[in-house]
Design a protein around this motif. Structure first.
Motif, PDB file in Angstrom:
ATOM      1  N   LEU A  26       0.606  -1.186  -0.098  1.00 57.93           N
ATOM      2  CA  LEU A  26       0.063   0.052   0.251  1.00 57.93           C
ATOM      3  C   LEU A  26       0.824   1.558   0.055  1.00 57.93           C
ATOM      4  CD1 LEU A  26      -2.865   0.767   0.091  1.00 57.93           C
ATOM      5  CD2 LEU A  26      -3.089   0.926   2.321  1.00 57.93           C
ATOM      6  N   ALA A  27       2.048   1.147   0.598  1.00 57.66           N
ATOM      7  CA  ALA A  27       2.753   2.522   0.777  1.00 57.66           C
ATOM      8  C   ALA A  27       3.342   2.838  -0.716  1.00 57.66           C
ATOM      9  CB  ALA A  27       4.066   1.977   1.690  1.00 57.66           C
ATOM     10  N   ASP A  28       3.440   2.015  -1.746  1.00 59.07           N
ATOM     11  CA  ASP A  28       3.899   2.404  -3.030  1.00 59.07           C
ATOM     12  C   ASP A  28       2.813   3.413  -3.752  1.00 59.07           C
ATOM     13  OD1 ASP A  28       5.895   0.507  -2.416  1.00 59.07           O
ATOM     14  OD2 ASP A  28       5.283  -0.771  -4.099  1.00 59.07           O
ATOM     15  N   CYS A  29       1.823   3.394  -3.199  1.00 57.55           N
ATOM     16  CA  CYS A  29       0.800   4.586  -3.859  1.00 57.55           C
ATOM     17  C   CYS A  29       0.865   5.834  -3.058  1.00 57.55           C
ATOM     18  CB  CYS A  29      -0.512   4.009  -4.012  1.00 57.55           C
ATOM     19  SG  CYS A  29      -1.679   3.897  -2.457  1.00 57.55           S
ATOM     20  N   PHE A  30       1.435   6.054  -2.082  1.00 53.96           N
ATOM     21  CA  PHE A  30       1.619   7.119  -1.382  1.00 53.96           C
ATOM     22  C   PHE A  30       2.218   8.396  -2.234  1.00 53.96           C
ATOM     23  CE2 PHE A  30       1.601   5.064   3.034  1.00 53.96           C
ATOM     24  CZ  PHE A  30       0.524   5.540   3.157  1.00 53.96           C
ATOM     25  N   PHE A  68      -9.427  -5.738   2.119  1.00 53.78           N
ATOM     26  CA  PHE A  68     -10.075  -4.613   3.213  1.00 53.78           C
ATOM     27  C   PHE A  68     -10.824  -3.726   2.739  1.00 53.78           C
ATOM     28  CE2 PHE A  68      -5.327  -5.732   3.682  1.00 53.78           C
ATOM     29  CZ  PHE A  68      -5.363  -5.670   5.167  1.00 53.78           C
ATOM     30  N   SER A  69     -11.876  -3.204   3.384  1.00 60.82           N
ATOM     31  CA  SER A  69     -12.875  -2.484   2.898  1.00 60.82           C
ATOM     32  C   SER A  69     -12.342  -1.136   2.672  1.00 60.82           C
ATOM     33  CB  SER A  69     -13.877  -2.103   4.240  1.00 60.82           C
ATOM     34  OG  SER A  69     -13.108  -1.326   4.950  1.00 60.82           O
ATOM     35  N   PRO A  70     -13.085  -0.296   1.539  1.00 60.86           N
ATOM     36  CA  PRO A  70     -12.571   0.827   1.246  1.00 60.86           C
ATOM     37  C   PRO A  70     -12.421   1.781   2.249  1.00 60.86           C
ATOM     38  CG  PRO A  70     -14.495   0.078  -0.401  1.00 60.86           C
ATOM     39  CD  PRO A  70     -14.401  -0.938   0.921  1.00 60.86           C
ATOM     40  N   ASP A  71     -13.327   1.873   3.464  1.00 57.07           N
ATOM     41  CA  ASP A  71     -12.886   2.830   4.267  1.00 57.07           C
ATOM     42  C   ASP A  71     -11.708   2.278   5.104  1.00 57.07           C
ATOM     43  OD1 ASP A  71     -15.283   4.200   4.032  1.00 57.07           O
ATOM     44  OD2 ASP A  71     -16.450   3.017   5.464  1.00 57.07           O
ATOM     45  N   SER A  72     -11.379   1.018   5.412  1.00 55.91           N
ATOM     46  CA  SER A  72     -10.044   0.911   5.940  1.00 55.91           C
ATOM     47  C   SER A  72      -8.844   1.285   4.978  1.00 55.91           C
ATOM     48  CB  SER A  72      -9.874  -0.686   6.148  1.00 55.91           C
ATOM     49  OG  SER A  72     -10.935  -1.337   6.948  1.00 55.91           O
ATOM     50  N   VAL A  73      -8.976   1.273   3.493  1.00 54.29           N
ATOM     51  CA  VAL A  73      -7.937   1.756   2.923  1.00 54.29           C
ATOM     52  C   VAL A  73      -7.967   3.369   2.894  1.00 54.29           C
ATOM     53  CG1 VAL A  73      -7.150   1.856   0.405  1.00 54.29           C
ATOM     54  CG2 VAL A  73      -8.024  -0.341   1.263  1.00 54.29           C
ATOM     55  N   ARG A  74      -9.065   3.926   2.980  1.00 54.57           N
ATOM     56  CA  ARG A  74      -9.243   5.377   3.177  1.00 54.57           C
ATOM     57  C   ARG A  74      -8.273   5.966   4.232  1.00 54.57           C
ATOM     58  NH1 ARG A  74     -12.614   8.272   0.950  1.00 54.57           N
ATOM     59  NH2 ARG A  74     -14.138   6.582   0.703  1.00 54.57           N
ATOM     60  N   THR A  75      -8.562   5.068   5.394  1.00 55.45           N
ATOM     61  CA  THR A  75      -7.995   5.432   6.812  1.00 55.45           C
ATOM     62  C   THR A  75      -6.296   5.408   6.681  1.00 55.45           C
ATOM     63  OG1 THR A  75      -9.825   4.842   7.794  1.00 55.45           O
ATOM     64  CG2 THR A  75      -7.780   4.924   9.339  1.00 55.45           C
ATOM     65  N   ALA A  76      -5.919   4.260   5.896  1.00 58.18           N
ATOM     66  CA  ALA A  76      -4.626   3.802   5.942  1.00 58.18           C
ATOM     67  C   ALA A  76      -3.680   4.855   5.026  1.00 58.18           C
ATOM     68  CB  ALA A  76      -4.407   2.491   5.350  1.00 58.18           C
ATOM     69  N   LEU A  77      -4.452   5.167   3.915  1.00 61.52           N
ATOM     70  CA  LEU A  77      -4.054   6.201   3.300  1.00 61.52           C
ATOM     71  C   LEU A  77      -4.158   7.843   3.628  1.00 61.52           C
ATOM     72  CD1 LEU A  77      -4.905   4.747  -0.566  1.00 61.52           C
ATOM     73  CD2 LEU A  77      -2.561   4.765   0.927  1.00 61.52           C
ATOM     74  N   ASP A  78      -4.858   7.961   4.464  1.00 64.32           N
ATOM     75  CA  ASP A  78      -5.189   9.246   5.392  1.00 64.32           C
ATOM     76  C   ASP A  78      -5.835  10.095   4.134  1.00 64.32           C
ATOM     77  OD1 ASP A  78      -5.357  11.123   7.136  1.00 64.32           O
ATOM     78  OD2 ASP A  78      -3.189  12.025   6.649  1.00 64.32           O
ATOM     79  N   GLU A  90     -14.039  12.682   1.005  1.00 64.90           N
ATOM     80  CA  GLU A  90     -14.931  12.698  -0.207  1.00 64.90           C
ATOM     81  C   GLU A  90     -14.284  11.963  -1.519  1.00 64.90           C
ATOM     82  OE1 GLU A  90     -12.417  16.546  -0.332  1.00 64.90           O
ATOM     83  OE2 GLU A  90     -13.693  15.419   0.996  1.00 64.90           O
ATOM     84  N   VAL A  91     -12.885  11.608  -1.186  1.00 60.12           N
ATOM     85  CA  VAL A  91     -12.088  10.858  -2.155  1.00 60.12           C
ATOM     86  C   VAL A  91     -12.598   9.495  -2.578  1.00 60.12           C
ATOM     87  CG1 VAL A  91      -9.981   9.988  -3.011  1.00 60.12           C
ATOM     88  CG2 VAL A  91      -9.968  12.430  -2.026  1.00 60.12           C
ATOM     89  N   PRO A  92     -13.238   9.222  -3.631  1.00 62.52           N
ATOM     90  CA  PRO A  92     -13.716   7.859  -3.729  1.00 62.52           C
ATOM     91  C   PRO A  92     -12.638   6.764  -3.596  1.00 62.52           C
ATOM     92  CG  PRO A  92     -14.539   9.178  -5.388  1.00 62.52           C
ATOM     93  CD  PRO A  92     -13.416   9.866  -4.777  1.00 62.52           C
ATOM     94  N   VAL A  93     -12.882   5.608  -2.890  1.00 58.98           N
ATOM     95  CA  VAL A  93     -12.228   4.421  -2.952  1.00 58.98           C
ATOM     96  C   VAL A  93     -12.872   3.327  -3.466  1.00 58.98           C
ATOM     97  CG1 VAL A  93     -10.752   2.790  -1.520  1.00 58.98           C
ATOM     98  CG2 VAL A  93     -10.728   5.135  -0.984  1.00 58.98           C
ATOM     99  N   VAL A  94     -12.468   2.568  -4.423  1.00 59.92           N
ATOM    100  CA  VAL A  94     -13.228   1.582  -5.250  1.00 59.92           C
ATOM    101  C   VAL A  94     -12.555   0.236  -5.281  1.00 59.92           C
ATOM    102  CG1 VAL A  94     -14.472   0.966  -7.331  1.00 59.92           C
ATOM    103  CG2 VAL A  94     -14.204   3.458  -6.599  1.00 59.92           C
ATOM    104  N   LEU A  95     -13.062  -0.909  -4.874  1.00 57.32           N
ATOM    105  CA  LEU A  95     -12.490  -2.034  -5.161  1.00 57.32           C
ATOM    106  C   LEU A  95     -12.490  -2.435  -6.624  1.00 57.32           C
ATOM    107  CD1 LEU A  95     -13.518  -3.909  -1.904  1.00 57.32           C
ATOM    108  CD2 LEU A  95     -11.609  -2.344  -2.160  1.00 57.32           C
TER     109      LEU A  95
END
Length: 200
Positions: A120-124, A150-160, A164-169
């Motif tokens: 996940l850190a690679d997309c920072f 992981f849920s979209p909300d979990s990914v959103r939290t991890a990426l801070d 409003e930024v959409p997270v889509v699986l």
């Protein structure tokens, strides 16, 4: 372009509106795959074979089977209707090719940042790039086989990310899944600009 037609006044050919979307993310996350799966034309790819010369710079952890890399860009096209075409530009993932990003991002409607939850850190860097430039983006979580979901909300939290930024699986290999990510970006951009969301 290949879908020109006369304008309403009959004074000559009308060139369709072109929207430019970037497909970004870390090395080996699926950018080339996504462009190839949704493009209606054979995509332009600048893939080169990984060699021993890149051992010290290319981190293959988690993508050990990868043997090629994008060295300039990927390019694909989607025709929405006779008046609208979408051009997709996949960015190179490694740091040493980042000098191309400013050229590729010029005039872009927005971007899809692909993420791999195993790395996940690679997309920072991609997220930071678009945040600093005020470019609208969505995060597409490419669900690799065998990777923990992981849920979209979990990914959103991890990426801070902003709320409003959409997270889509998604599955970058699947055409409809890839299109759904692009639609979410267009809807997000339209909502930010206060425009009605177009019908697809």
């Amino acid at each position: 372009m290949d879908s020109v037609r006369s304008d309403r006044r009959g004074t000559g050919p009308r060139i369709p509106l072109a929207l430019k979307i970037l497909i970004a993310g870390g090395f080996g996350v699926g950018k080339t795959t996504l462009v190839g799966s949704v493009s209606e034309i054979r995509p332009l790819q600048t893939e080169e074979v990984l060699t021993d010369a890149g051992i010290d710079t290319d981190d293959l952890t988690g993508v050990e089977a990868k043997n090629t890399t994008t060295v300039a860009m990927d390019f694909g096209r989607i025709t929405i209707n006779s008046d609208l075409q979408v051009y997709l530009f996949g960015t190179p993932g490694q740091d040493r090719f980042w000098f191309l990003w400013d050229e590729l991002s010029f005039g872009a409607l927005g971007a899809v940042v692909l993420a791999d939850t195993r790395r996940l850190a690679d997309c920072f860097p991609s997220v930071d790039y678009f945040e600093q430039r005020g470019t609208p983006f969505v995060v597409g979580v490419n669900c690799f086989e065998g990777a923990q979901r992981f849920s979209p909300d979990s990914v959103r939290t991890a990426l801070d990310l902003d709320p409003e930024v959409p997270v889509v699986l998604c599955d970058a290999r699947d055409r409809q899944s890839g299109k759904a990510v692009l639609v979410s970006l267009v809807e997000y951009v339209a909502s930010r600009r206060g425009h009605p969301v177009p019908a697809y």
